[in-house]
Enzyme design. Structure first.
Site, PDB file in Angstrom:
ATOM      1  N   LYS A  32       0.835  -1.203   0.000  1.00  0.00           N
ATOM      2  CA  LYS A  32       0.000   0.000   0.000  1.00  0.00           C
ATOM      3  C   LYS A  32       0.872   1.256   0.000  1.00  0.00           C
ATOM      4  CE  LYS A  32      -3.713  -0.227   2.369  1.00  0.00           C
ATOM      5  NZ  LYS A  32      -4.670  -0.337   3.498  1.00  0.00           N
ATOM      6  N   ARG A 103      -3.653   3.023   8.636  1.00  0.00           N
ATOM      7  CA  ARG A 103      -3.937   1.733   8.004  1.00  0.00           C
ATOM      8  C   ARG A 103      -2.668   0.894   7.934  1.00  0.00           C
ATOM      9  NH1 ARG A 103      -7.207   5.290   4.651  1.00  0.00           N
ATOM     10  NH2 ARG A 103      -9.387   4.589   4.564  1.00  0.00           N
ATOM     11  N   GLY A 112      -8.418  -7.130   4.858  1.00  0.00           N
ATOM     12  CA  GLY A 112      -9.201  -7.289   6.071  1.00  0.00           C
ATOM     13  C   GLY A 112      -8.504  -8.011   7.206  1.00  0.00           C
ATOM     14  N   MET A 114      -5.717  -7.109   8.876  1.00  0.00           N
ATOM     15  CA  MET A 114      -5.122  -6.265   9.911  1.00  0.00           C
ATOM     16  C   MET A 114      -6.024  -5.055  10.146  1.00  0.00           C
ATOM     17  SD  MET A 114      -1.073  -6.659   9.097  1.00  0.00           S
ATOM     18  CE  MET A 114      -1.254  -6.492   7.325  1.00  0.00           C
ATOM     19  N   ARG A 376      -3.859  -1.510  -5.890  1.00  0.00           N
ATOM     20  CA  ARG A 376      -3.041  -2.710  -5.711  1.00  0.00           C
ATOM     21  C   ARG A 376      -3.413  -3.695  -6.802  1.00  0.00           C
ATOM     22  NH1 ARG A 376      -6.090  -4.387  -0.100  1.00  0.00           N
ATOM     23  NH2 ARG A 376      -8.163  -4.726  -0.968  1.00  0.00           N
ATOM     24  N   HIS A 490     -16.493  -8.080   2.057  1.00  0.00           N
ATOM     25  CA  HIS A 490     -15.422  -8.912   2.609  1.00  0.00           C
ATOM     26  C   HIS A 490     -15.528 -10.337   2.095  1.00  0.00           C
ATOM     27  CE1 HIS A 490     -13.747 -11.701   5.645  1.00  0.00           C
ATOM     28  NE2 HIS A 490     -12.776 -10.807   5.732  1.00  0.00           N
ATOM     29  N   SER A 798      14.807 -42.220  -9.515  1.00  0.00           N
ATOM     30  CA  SER A 798      13.623 -41.425  -9.200  1.00  0.00           C
ATOM     31  C   SER A 798      13.644 -41.159  -7.702  1.00  0.00           C
ATOM     32  CB  SER A 798      12.338 -42.167  -9.586  1.00  0.00           C
ATOM     33  OG  SER A 798      11.213 -41.388  -9.256  1.00  0.00           O
ATOM     34  N   CYS A 865       9.205 -38.529  -7.806  1.00  0.00           N
ATOM     35  CA  CYS A 865       7.842 -39.031  -7.886  1.00  0.00           C
ATOM     36  C   CYS A 865       7.101 -38.888  -6.557  1.00  0.00           C
ATOM     37  CB  CYS A 865       7.818 -40.490  -8.334  1.00  0.00           C
ATOM     38  SG  CYS A 865       8.742 -41.607  -7.264  1.00  0.00           S
ATOM     39  N   TYR A 885      12.592 -34.814 -15.141  1.00  0.00           N
ATOM     40  CA  TYR A 885      11.144 -34.722 -15.008  1.00  0.00           C
ATOM     41  C   TYR A 885      10.737 -34.660 -13.546  1.00  0.00           C
ATOM     42  CZ  TYR A 885      11.090 -39.681 -13.659  1.00  0.00           C
ATOM     43  OH  TYR A 885      11.303 -40.869 -13.006  1.00  0.00           O
TER      44      TYR A 885
END
Length: 912
Positions: A32, A103, A112, A114, A376, A490, A798, A865, A885
């Protein structure tokens, strides 16, 4: 604790077309604060103010309030005077009071989570001055009422102590509304507001024993420290944990001159989005309220109106309001303030172009003058995220690599959830209509209290409106339904950020928390009753509605093709059935990295033969039982090979300990004894014999195959016979046989020899051959350390990261739930090592294994895997190790594809 008083800038000013900071400083100024500075620099009308940095939050948590105030007092006092000069007012003055907003502002958006305090600086004297200066008594006392309410709640702890308790301030307000016979806050007279202020102060004194501060500076320091405290509040901590944000980031504090949307009919406030946050459509949209302050819009207490005429008309259709009534009662901002609307439209276009991203903006109109309070990057659903990225690519705002990097891989999961079946939805009974706040399909049982969502496996949280305290329940619920609030409430904003289906503003809902009932048009629904939500249309259905699996189409498919052009990692899947293999193939899997053969033995018609094999006293008896299992396994493998035509399929030999297959209940043991014509005592004896103190480290994996080579023989035969059968039908098959849990070269060599001997026997019998590979899972730490030895004989590695993590940490996955949450809460672990690879410990073993393996065999094929194969951070780590992979569950294949592309782009950027 020692206070570090070295000279460094802790407070950054902005406003009046200049700023100390800019958009690149979000880590220091928070998102912000950085954006407020940036907007000031580029000429957007931002109320002047200053940002106290995130570093000060960290210092506050170390040294406390008094020491922190000493560190920043001089800079803050100078900055407050600067705001006063710009606004031609003075903080603490009784004659020309400067009022401030305080703020929070973390480096990432936490809507919402904080605290905020508005109208700070008012007291019993300055409120009269404000009334005189503005010639608006009601406005002044409404602002004072709001300040006392917010300061009392945020700084002095005047909040409900349990879910049964009503907010003490709301209770007082409702009492006065009933006495006066009014419904809305805007109906309060000036005398009502004076009474509210007095009653609020009395309530604060009664409950806390403290008096609301009259001194504006005491108010300011209290509010700043309360914002710092809210960084470690329950809801902020839960939100951080949910998203994996570190606790040491801290929050900045943004202090700005107040501008007022509650000055009367020519003032208002709102929230807007440069594109649709739910669908991603390129349409400007948002909501506003006249004669209101910002909290009113998101709190859902008053019904907000749409910014655009088109949006208003669409909203009226959904809310079933006639157009004539809509124009008179709910006109759009575009219709009632066309000049201000056009100015807002130009700023939203300017900001989206500047940031090259969809923006979520807050604004206030004070006596016809527009102020932008915040911008934002907007929270969006997974579908909107994909569409916006691809649209901006086509529009030339961003390039291909930026489009890929814009995607949060884990949010793609939202697009892979089931949707309502077309036929079922036509038959479903619509019981109410709300606003489509966040798309998706949700079916579940009604729950009215957030802390009780866990009662049901599938729950729909039903509330009048949600608040930040409802966060955990919203996270656990399948969907969210509110009676109040709009598209920027909200519930709507947080649900979109979570990817949860949400319908807001369903005015027909009558909710009674005490009786736990929901009434719609006279029909009563109770807690536990089933309802279904269509977050794309706003329809609420009675009962369960059938769903179907999603498809990879449209822009989602285009994104996947784009990501495939950049990634170097191949993506395989973990699949044990032909259906799973086919689903993964449809999502773009390039083979199977893990087929667990043991899963095939648990079906009813197979478990009996498996148990007969286990209970056999001789090799001959075991072979007889295995002969029954052979055609069953062979058939399964054929289906998997067919689904993966042309792609490699890695099949792991039997891994779990045998005790998992035998019955442990007396009734089942008796049935087994009768089926096998043996005594119950013999069954009990074998079950007891197989029991292990620590099965994770016991008689399992390659140890089973070495003890009972006939198991390895049967599985090898099933795999290769299936491959030959499939080959004869013209299908390309690439089998890979994987030996599990190897810790020594000799273990691998022993199993490899059995596999090769069996393979040659099968090939002689069939007078045909298929190429196949023999490799191993690296899941025992010792295997990683002797990878150079194993690589001399193995054809692929693997990494089984699940077991490798268990053995490296000494944690059992089955029992870690007892302490891991506490470890994460206390910061002993930064992340759950079973969800994301521990790169310092487990990762070091992997790096050693890859390095030593390829020293001996440079072309050695290596992958993973474990469950980590679908975790974006783990995918990036595997990419950095140069693996071939990753393998993951079928529905995480798209996530792995985009994560692999992002990893390749970042790696290339780091090397350039």
């Amino acid at each position: 604790m020692e206070v570090h008083t070295e000279i460094k800038k802790r407070v950054f000013n902005f406003g009046d077309r200049s700023a100390d900071g800019n958009a690149t400083m979000r880590n220091l100024l928070g998102g912000k604060g950085a954006n407020l500075a940036e907007m000031s620099r580029i000429g957007v009308p931002v109320p002047p103010g200053f940002t106290i940095t995130t570093e000060v939050c960290t210092e506050y948590n170390q040294v406390g309030m008094d020491a922190t105030i000493r560190l920043i007092r001089e800079e803050v006092e100078t900055s407050v005077k600067n705001i006063g000069k710009i606004m031609k007012a003075e903080f603490g003055s009784d004659d020309h009071p400067l009022l401030l907003s305080v703020r929070s502002g973390a480096r990432v958006s936490m809507p919402g989570m904080m605290d905020t305090v508005l109208n700070l600086g008012l007291n019993d004297r300055s409120v009269e001055s404000l009334a005189r200066l503005t010639q608006n008594d009601r406005f002044a006392w409404d602002s004072y009422r709001r300040f006392v309410q917010m300061y009392g709640g945020v700084v002095m702890g005047m909040k409900p102590r349990s879910k049964e308790e009503i907010d003490p301030f709301e209770e007082i307000m409702e009492e006065i509304k009933q006495d006066r016979g009014i419904e809305l806050d805007t109906d309060f007279t000036t005398d009502d507001l004076r009474l509210l202020v007095r009653r609020f102060k009395e309530a604060i004194k009664s409950r806390t024993g403290k008096t609301l501060p009259e001194d504006p500076w005491e108010q300011l320091w209290g509010a700043v420290m309360a914002v710092f405290n809210s960084w470690n509040g329950d809801r902020a901590v839960y939100y951080r944990t949910m998203h994996g944000y570190p606790a040491n980031w801290g929050t900045a504090v943004n202090v700005q001159a107040m501008v007022f949307g509650n000055m009367g009919a020519n003032s208002g406030t709102g929230v807007c989005f440069t594109r649709d946050a739910g669908t991603g459509e390129n349409v400007f949209n948002g909501e506003y309220l006249m004669n209101a302050q910002g909290e009113d819009v998101v709190a859902g207490v008053r019904t907000p109106q749409q910014i655009t005429k088109l949006g208003s008309e669409r909203w009226a259709v959904l809310a079933q309001i006639p157009e004539a009534e809509r124009r008179s009662k709910y006109p759009s901002l575009e219709e009632i303030m066309p000049v201000v609307y056009q100015e807002l439209f130009e700023y939203q276009r300017m900001l989206e172009t500047h940031y090259r991203n969809m923006q979520d903006m807050e604004f206030t109109i004070q006596n016809g003058k527009l102020w932008i309070l915040q911008t934002r990057n907007g929270k969006r659903t997974g579908a909107a995220m994909v569409k916006i990225a691809m649209d901006m690519l086509r529009e030339g705002l961003i390039g291909e690599q930026e489009a890929i990097l814009r995607i949060e891989p884990i949010k793609l999961d939202e697009l892979l959830h089931p949707v309502f079946d077309t036929k079922a939805i036509k038959k479903a009974r619509v019981i109410a209509q709300g606003l489509p706040a966040s798309p998706g399909a949700a079916t579940g049982q009604i729950v009215f209290h957030s802390d009780e969502v866990g009662k049901f496996k599938n729950a729909i949280l039903v509330r009048l409106e949600t608040s930040p305290e409802d966060l955990e329940g919203m996270h656990l619920a399948n969907g969210i339904l509110t009676a109040r609030g709009g598209m920027t409430s909200h519930a709507a904003v947080v649900a979109r950020g979570m990817g949860k289906c949400c319908i807001s503003g369903a005015g027909a809902l009558k909710i009674n928390y005490r009786t736990r009932t929901l009434t719609i048009d006279g029909r009563e629904y109770h807690e536990g009753d089933w309802i279904s939500l269509n977050g794309s249309t706003g329809n609420i259905f009675e009962g369960k509605v059938a769903t179907r699996e999603p498809e990879l189409t449209g822009e989602f498919a285009q994104l996947m093709k784009l990501s495939d052009r950049y990634r170097t990692l191949r993506i395989r899947t973990n699949a044990d059935t032909p259906a799973d293999a086919l689903a993964a193939r449809n999502f773009g899997a390039q083979g199977i990295g893990l087929t667990r053969t043991e899963h095939m033995f648990f079906e009813v018609d197979r478990i009996k033969a498996m148990r007969e094999m286990i209970l056999a006293a001789t090799t001959k008896g075991r072979r007889r039982a295995l002969e029954v299992l052979l055609p069953m396994q062979r058939s399964d493998f054929e289906g998997i090979f067919e689904a993966m035509d042309g792609h490699p399929v890695t099949i792991r030999l039997l891994d779990p300990p045998l005790h998992e297959f035998v019955p442990h209940q007396l009734t089942t043991q008796k049935e087994l004894a009768e089926d096998l014509h043996i005594s119950l005592e013999a069954v009990k004896s074998k079950v007891a014999e197989l029991a292990e103190f620590n099965p994770m480290l016991g008689h399992r994996g390659c140890r089973l195959g070495i003890t009972y080579p006939e198991i390895t023989e049967m599985q090898t035969r099933a795999i290769l016979e299936a491959a030959l059968h499939v080959k004869s039908r013209g299908i390309t098959v690439k089998p890979e046989i994987m030996v599990p849990l190897v810790g020594t070269l000799e273990e691998f060599s022993s199993q490899r020899d059995v596999i090769r001997e069996t393979a040659e026997q099968v090939f002689r019998e069939y007078k045909d051959r298929v190429d196949f590979k023999i490799g191993t899972m690296i899941e025992v730490p010792r295997a990683a350390l002797i990878a150079d030895k194993i690589a001399g004989e193995a054809e692929f590695f693997s990494f089984g990261t699940n077991d490798l993590t268990q053995m490296t940490y000494g944690y059992s996955r089955d029992d870690a739930g007892k302490f891991l949450p506490i470890y994460l809460e206390k910061g002993i672990l930064k992340a759950d090592p079973f969800e994301t690879i521990d790169q310092k410990g487990v990762g070091t073993l992997m790096r050693i294994g890859v390095g030593r393996g390829r020293e001996i065999k440079p072309g050695l094929k290596i992958g993973i895997c474990g469950e980590h194969g679908g975790d974006p951070a783990s995918v990036e780590f595997c990419n950095s190790l140069g693996m071939d992979y990753v393998s993951c569950s079928p529905f995480r294949v798209p996530i792995a594809r985009i994560a692999a592309a992002q990893a390749a782009i970042k790696k290339q950027a780091g090397n350039s």
